[in-house]
Each structure stands twice: as C-alpha cells, then as structure tokens.
Scaffold this active site. Structure first.
Site, short mmCIF file in Angstrom:
data_model
loop_
_atom_site.label_atom_id
_atom_site.label_comp_id
_atom_site.label_asym_id
_atom_site.label_seq_id
_atom_site.Cartn_x
_atom_site.Cartn_y
_atom_site.Cartn_z
N THR A 242 38.02 -60.39 26.64
CA THR A 242 39.20 -60.49 27.15
C THR A 242 40.28 -60.34 26.16
O THR A 242 41.63 -59.86 26.53
CB THR A 242 39.30 -62.14 27.20
OG1 THR A 242 38.11 -62.58 28.46
CG2 THR A 242 40.64 -62.61 27.57
N ASP B 241 33.45 -55.86 30.17
CA ASP B 241 33.44 -57.32 30.13
C ASP B 241 32.27 -57.76 29.63
O ASP B 241 31.07 -57.26 29.95
CB ASP B 241 33.59 -57.76 31.63
CG ASP B 241 33.92 -59.36 31.90
OD1 ASP B 241 33.07 -59.89 31.26
OD2 ASP B 241 34.61 -59.70 32.26
N THR C 233 33.76 -63.29 24.95
CA THR C 233 33.01 -64.30 24.68
C THR C 233 31.93 -64.76 25.45
O THR C 233 31.11 -65.66 25.14
CB THR C 233 34.31 -65.60 24.87
OG1 THR C 233 34.70 -65.74 26.20
CG2 THR C 233 35.30 -65.37 23.81
N GLN D 141 15.58 -77.46 25.64
CA GLN D 141 16.51 -77.55 26.62
C GLN D 141 17.83 -78.46 26.13
O GLN D 141 18.73 -78.44 26.60
CB GLN D 141 16.40 -77.97 28.13
CG GLN D 141 15.01 -77.55 28.72
CD GLN D 141 15.08 -78.00 30.11
OE1 GLN D 141 15.71 -78.92 30.59
NE2 GLN D 141 14.29 -77.52 30.95
N CYS D 142 17.45 -79.29 24.97
CA CYS D 142 18.37 -80.24 24.59
C CYS D 142 19.24 -79.61 23.67
O CYS D 142 19.00 -78.76 22.97
CB CYS D 142 17.60 -81.68 23.96
SG CYS D 142 16.94 -82.31 25.06
N1 ASP Z 1 34.30 -62.36 30.65
C1 ASP Z 1 34.73 -62.12 29.39
C2 ASP Z 1 33.77 -61.43 28.48
O1 ASP Z 1 33.15 -61.95 28.16
C3 ASP Z 1 35.50 -63.40 28.69
C4 ASP Z 1 35.73 -63.09 27.64
O2 ASP Z 1 36.14 -61.93 26.99
O3 ASP Z 1 36.41 -64.28 26.94
O4 ASP Z 1 34.27 -60.16 28.19
#
Ligand code: ASP
Length: 329
Positions: free
Chosen positions: A15, A60, A94, A266-267
């Site tokens: 992003t 992405d 992210t 999983q916690c």
């Molecule tokens: N879908 C995007 C990615 O992971 C989200 C981001 O960059 O925050 O590239």
C-alpha cells in the site's frame, strides 16, 4: 546499536507506494522519486545515505510466496556482501509483513546488519496517510542506530521480526508483539546449514487450525498433498480432540513418514505446554513438537528456514525446539 551509513531501501510494493487504478489500489513503480521529493521537503528528517532498489514484480503482499522470501533474502545478502550496504529498509505491504519479517529473520541468521521492515495502512500521498511517518521514523532510527537483525517498525513501534503479528486491519497501529510466553533453551553456536549462506528451496508447508468438527479425513487430505511440515494450531496450552483415535493415527503416521508436525497455540497469549492436560499429552505422544510461545508467523518462517535447507526430520526437530533468534525465549 550502530548508525547505518549506506542504506539499501528495498521496495517490494504494498500500500505504501500504491496508486489508484480502475480496479482499485495497485502497486506502482517510481517510489524513489517520490521519496526523494518528500525528503527534500522535510529536511528535518534524519536519514542515512540511501539507494533504492525495486523488486520485480512489485506486489500486493497478499501475493507473497516463499519464492519472494528467497528473492528478498538474495537481494539483502547481495546488497551487504557485494555492494557494501550496512543496513536495509524493506518496504512491504502490511498483509504479510509479519510473515516476511519472521521468514527473513531465519533466512538471514548470522548476517550482522539491521534489516528494518515497514509499510503503511494508507498510500503515500493519500490524505492523512501514515506512510511518510512510518518511512521517516524508520530512516531516523537507522540513522541514529538500531540493533542488528530483522525488526519491524510501524506506527512508532519497533518490534522483533520473530514476534510481530498484524492484529488490526483498520488502524494505523496495526502490528503488535503478542505477549506470548517465552520459554526455551537458546541454541549455542549455529551450524552452517542454518546460516544466511545456506541455499534454500521452496517447501510444501501447511497450517491448520484445530476446531470443533475437525476430522481425521481433513488432516489426511492436507497431508496427502505431500506436505513436509504441518503447523497445527491447537487449543489453549496445546490440546485437541484426544479421543479421536483416527485423528491421532493420522498424526502418528505423518511423524513416522518424516513430516515435521508442530503445535502452536491459537490463543493470543500463553504457549503450548503439552503436559498441562491429558488431552495435550496424547497429542504430544503422536510425535508433535511444541512450538512453545511462537507466533504462527514465526513458526512457519522457522519451518521454512529448516526444511527449506533440506534438513531431515530429526535435525529439524532438534533446531525447531531451540531458540535461534528470539522467537521462543
Ligand atoms: N494488501 C496490501 C498489501 O499487503 C495492504 C498493505 O500494504 O497494507 O500489500
């Protein structure tokens, strides 16, 4: 702590550098010019000397695969060993940032430079974006001095690469180091087979949560794809349906055939301690290795680092159980 003097900015997409297209936000090149222009307008931001390299294709990060981890690892090692860079800032989406951070921590063992990963929740240039704050903060840290190893810098927080997870999809402070229990013996000197110089190849790994309704046939179907490592996300301190003989048999078979089967919890907090409940001991007795308090991202990255290096089951189990870079101790 060492101030970085000659930084490589490795831009992988995400992003942070995306632009609007008719289909929605998509990765875009030309980030170096935008970054230079922003720094020229913000001379108060401390930054090491830097050069930027774009990975190809820009992604992405939802599209990241093991092959991309290997390409990032190659670019980082080349930057340090051939081009004289003494630090790396990796710009990344992210969604899988915490997975890449963890995988790189295991792929770069013994490479003594800081590798910082960052990205943003909104694209650079969007109103109220967090992009320049994250980027500027990361550059300042690198200029002032940051520890060697893989770390994630996001929303003002510096997190160990092997302990971070994305917890929020709609807030700037999207990442946190979960307060998972730390235990485990620190490994002594690492063998060459675990170092950054060791070549790795993609390996078939799977992650499967245990849930009410999970059947032996589900797990068998996954194992029949030829997985070499299976990460089971168990309940609580490492329990699962221990009265399901068929399921236990499938797990036993997998371990007998040389599959590394490991258990995480999983916690969000705590860790796997098999002997707390009889249900946990029965799972452990099938040959399951405890991942202690490791996150899913760290356990998966570690499995890749070990099995991608071609280690056979006994050796992989040995190193999986020890702490290599802060992932479990
Ligand atoms: N879908 C995007 C990615 O992971 C989200 C981001 O960059 O925050 O590239």
């Amino acid at each position: 702590m060492r101030a970085v003097k000659n930084l490589l900015v490795l831009y992988t997409g995400g992003t942070i550098g995306m632009l609007q297209t008719p289909q929605g936000l998509a990765p875009a090149g030309g980030f170096e010019a935008r970054m230079r222009a922003w720094l020229a307008h913000n001379p108060q931001v401390r930054s090491p000397q830097w050069t930027l390299r774009e990975m190809s294709p820009l992604l992405d990060s939802a599209n990241m695969q093991q092959g991309n981890w290997l390409a990032m690892r190659d670019a980082i090692v080349e930057a340090v060993q051939q081009d004289g860079h003494d630090g790396v800032l990796l710009l990344h989406g992210t969604d899988t940032l915490a997975y890449s951070a963890a995988a790189l921590a295991f792929l770069l063992l013994g490479l003594d430079v800081p590798v910082l990963l960052t990205g943003s929740m909104l694209p650079a240039g969007a109103p109220d974006s967090d992009a320049w704050d994250n980027l500027g903060g990361a550059l300042t840290l690198l200029a002032e001095g940051v520890a060697n190893g893989v770390q994630l810098y996001f929303a003002g927080q510096l997190l160990p690469g092997v302990r971070a997870s994305k917890l929020r999809s709609d807030a700037f402070d999207a990442f946190a180091a979960l307060p998972r229990h730390r235990e485990g013996e620190r490994a002594g000197e690492l063998p060459a087979v675990l170092s950054h110089a060791q070549p790795r190849t993609p390996v078939n790994l799977a992650v499967l949560p245990i849930y009410p309704g999970l059947q032996a046939a589900h797990v068998r179907a996954v194992l029949e794809t030829g997985v070499k490592g299976l990460l089971l996300e168990c309940y609580g301190s490492g329990t699962g349906p221990s009265d399901d003989e068929a399921l236990l048999e499938v797990l036993r078979d997998a371990a007998d055939r040389g599959v590394l089967v490991a258990a995480i919890s999983q916690c969000a907090e705590g860790s796997v301690v098999f002997d707390t409940y009889a249900a946990g001991s029965r799972l452990r007795d099938t040959g399951l290795v405890s991942a202690g308090g490791m996150t899913r991202e760290a356990a998966l990255g570690k499995m890749f680092g070990l099995l991608g290096a071609g280690l056979e089951l006994g050796t992989a189990r040995h190193w999986f159980a020890l702490d290599l870079c802060g992932e479990r101790a």
